[in-house]
Design a protein around this motif. Sequence first.
Motif, short mmCIF file in Angstrom:
data_model
loop_
_atom_site.label_atom_id
_atom_site.label_comp_id
_atom_site.label_asym_id
_atom_site.label_seq_id
_atom_site.Cartn_x
_atom_site.Cartn_y
_atom_site.Cartn_z
N GLY A 232 0.72 -1.15 0.02
CA GLY A 232 0.04 0.10 0.13
C GLY A 232 0.87 1.42 -0.15
N ASP A 233 0.32 2.19 0.85
CA ASP A 233 1.15 3.65 0.82
C ASP A 233 2.40 3.49 1.41
OD1 ASP A 233 -1.01 4.76 -0.28
OD2 ASP A 233 -2.06 5.70 1.73
N ALA A 234 2.60 2.49 2.23
CA ALA A 234 3.94 2.41 3.04
C ALA A 234 5.15 1.87 1.95
CB ALA A 234 3.81 1.14 4.07
N ARG A 235 4.69 1.17 0.83
CA ARG A 235 5.56 0.90 -0.03
C ARG A 235 6.07 2.12 -0.90
NH1 ARG A 235 6.64 -4.06 -2.22
NH2 ARG A 235 7.51 -4.07 -4.33
N LEU A 236 5.11 3.23 -0.86
CA LEU A 236 5.84 4.46 -1.47
C LEU A 236 6.28 5.42 -0.77
CD1 LEU A 236 2.27 5.09 -3.53
CD2 LEU A 236 4.49 3.81 -4.08
N LEU A 237 6.50 5.46 0.71
CA LEU A 237 7.20 6.12 1.41
C LEU A 237 8.54 5.91 1.71
CD1 LEU A 237 4.49 6.38 4.21
CD2 LEU A 237 4.80 7.83 2.39
N ASN A 238 9.53 6.74 0.71
CA ASN A 238 11.05 6.31 0.82
C ASN A 238 11.82 7.55 1.33
OD1 ASN A 238 10.77 3.92 -0.39
ND2 ASN A 238 10.22 5.10 -2.26
N GLY A 239 11.04 8.61 1.66
CA GLY A 239 11.69 9.83 2.25
C GLY A 239 12.02 9.99 3.75
N PRO A 240 12.52 11.01 4.35
CA PRO A 240 13.04 12.09 3.47
C PRO A 240 14.33 11.62 2.93
CG PRO A 240 13.56 12.52 5.89
CD PRO A 240 12.43 11.19 5.47
N LYS A 241 14.51 12.47 1.79
CA LYS A 241 15.69 12.22 0.71
C LYS A 241 17.01 12.78 1.64
CE LYS A 241 17.72 13.05 -3.81
NZ LYS A 241 17.47 13.37 -5.01
N VAL A 242 18.24 11.97 1.52
CA VAL A 242 19.41 12.18 2.02
C VAL A 242 20.30 12.50 0.75
CG1 VAL A 242 21.26 11.68 3.31
CG2 VAL A 242 19.11 10.98 4.05
N GLU A 243 21.12 13.50 0.77
CA GLU A 243 21.82 13.86 -0.53
C GLU A 243 22.91 12.68 -0.80
OE1 GLU A 243 25.36 17.07 -1.58
OE2 GLU A 243 24.43 16.97 0.48
N GLY A 244 22.62 12.53 -2.45
CA GLY A 244 23.25 11.35 -2.83
C GLY A 244 22.14 9.96 -2.92
N ASP A 245 21.19 10.13 -2.33
CA ASP A 245 20.20 9.11 -2.45
C ASP A 245 19.45 9.09 -3.74
OD1 ASP A 245 20.50 8.38 0.03
OD2 ASP A 245 18.38 8.78 0.91
N VAL A 246 19.29 7.88 -4.44
CA VAL A 246 18.70 7.56 -5.73
C VAL A 246 17.43 6.98 -5.63
CG1 VAL A 246 21.08 7.32 -6.82
CG2 VAL A 246 19.85 5.59 -5.91
N GLY A 247 16.68 7.11 -6.70
CA GLY A 247 15.16 6.54 -6.62
C GLY A 247 14.30 7.43 -5.97
N HIS A 248 14.66 8.86 -5.75
CA HIS A 248 13.67 9.69 -5.19
C HIS A 248 13.26 10.70 -6.36
CE1 HIS A 248 14.18 8.47 -1.01
NE2 HIS A 248 15.30 8.23 -1.45
N ALA A 249 12.07 11.14 -6.08
CA ALA A 249 11.43 12.38 -7.17
C ALA A 249 11.99 13.43 -6.67
CB ALA A 249 10.06 12.27 -7.17
N SER A 250 12.66 14.53 -7.59
CA SER A 250 13.00 15.63 -7.14
C SER A 250 11.91 16.61 -7.25
CB SER A 250 14.16 16.23 -8.03
OG SER A 250 13.58 16.28 -9.52
N GLN A 251 11.94 17.81 -6.86
CA GLN A 251 10.88 18.81 -6.79
C GLN A 251 10.48 19.20 -8.00
OE1 GLN A 251 9.32 20.07 -4.01
NE2 GLN A 251 7.80 20.99 -5.53
N ASP A 252 11.72 19.30 -8.96
CA ASP A 252 11.42 19.48 -10.28
C ASP A 252 10.35 18.62 -11.08
OD1 ASP A 252 12.93 21.70 -10.21
OD2 ASP A 252 14.74 20.84 -10.91
N ASP A 253 10.55 17.18 -10.37
CA ASP A 253 9.74 16.21 -11.14
C ASP A 253 8.33 16.49 -10.64
OD1 ASP A 253 11.84 14.85 -12.33
OD2 ASP A 253 12.53 13.70 -10.50
N ILE A 254 8.19 16.80 -9.46
CA ILE A 254 6.68 17.15 -8.91
C ILE A 254 6.19 18.15 -9.70
CG2 ILE A 254 5.43 17.45 -6.75
CD1 ILE A 254 6.69 14.68 -6.91
N ASP A 255 6.93 19.35 -9.80
CA ASP A 255 6.53 20.31 -10.49
C ASP A 255 6.12 20.16 -11.88
OD1 ASP A 255 6.77 22.01 -8.08
OD2 ASP A 255 8.87 22.66 -9.05
N ALA A 256 6.76 19.06 -12.55
CA ALA A 256 6.67 19.03 -13.98
C ALA A 256 5.06 18.09 -14.09
CB ALA A 256 7.49 17.96 -14.38
N LEU A 257 4.72 17.62 -13.18
CA LEU A 257 3.47 16.90 -13.25
C LEU A 257 2.33 17.74 -13.28
CD1 LEU A 257 3.96 14.22 -10.26
CD2 LEU A 257 4.02 13.90 -12.93
N PHE A 258 2.42 19.34 -12.79
CA PHE A 258 1.32 19.96 -12.61
C PHE A 258 1.65 21.17 -13.90
CE2 PHE A 258 1.94 18.75 -8.33
CZ PHE A 258 0.79 18.41 -8.00
N ASP A 259 2.52 20.96 -14.77
CA ASP A 259 2.65 21.70 -15.85
C ASP A 259 1.61 21.42 -17.02
OD1 ASP A 259 4.32 23.26 -14.55
OD2 ASP A 259 6.19 22.16 -15.36
#
Length: 259
Positions: A232-259
């Motif tokens: 469920g939702d627990a499978r989607l929770l991977n944050g908060p992101k640490v510098e250097g982590d991979v597999g996380h969506a950036s803020q730019d990726d989130i903003d691109a969803l609303f463009d």
Amino acid sequence: MPVHRRRFRIEEAFVGELPMSMPPEVDNGEVGPMHHEIMSELRAIRAQMATPSASVATGPIGEAASRETAEAHALLETYRAQIEQCEKLKVELDLIYDAISRTKREIAVLHGNSFNGEEMAKVNGELGAVVGGTEEATQQILEAAESIDNAATALSRITTPDQQKLLSEEIQERVVSIFEACNFQDLTGQRIKKVMTTMKFIENHITVMMDIWGGVDAIKAHAPPIVDTREGDARLLNGPKVEGDVGHASQDDIDALFD
């Protein structure tokens, strides 16, 4: 008068039964040729008995003895090879025993200095204090910010100097309260540093144990595959992101969803 001589059994074996009345051959008091023949045969038999090695060496008994000797040598070589293997095995077992002993010492150190009840209780207490202090400071900052907002709103509606002065003093007090609440990060940093020191101590000894058994690569070869069992939702929770982590969506990726 003829002389009768007693016959020996060896004479009977070689010449058979002779009449008892047959006189031996005597020639001028000397023994006849039959006696010489018998003595020659006896000497031949004695010579053969005196040198049994030649006949034994070339006969069936000699062959059996040689075969047994060869088998004994082969068995001895087998024993020597087995002894060498046992010595190699002992060396390996000694290495394993030494590794186990060193690992036990490392575990004993960890248990005595980190995993015992007192130390782990201290770590848990420090982390609990960090969480509690953070929550308390956050609540204090939010309350002060809310008071400042209310005072600023009221200040815009008041025209008398006295009321404006009171609201200004209240805002200043709330700002000081926010500064005081922000000091929580100093205490939090000290507490987290204690926890990190304990974790570093544990990590160092675990690294030593891994080196004892061949290093990180050797341990990874026996590590089970990582399986994400979250649903469920627990499978989607991977944050908060640490510098250097991979597999996380950036803020730019989130903003691109609303463009």
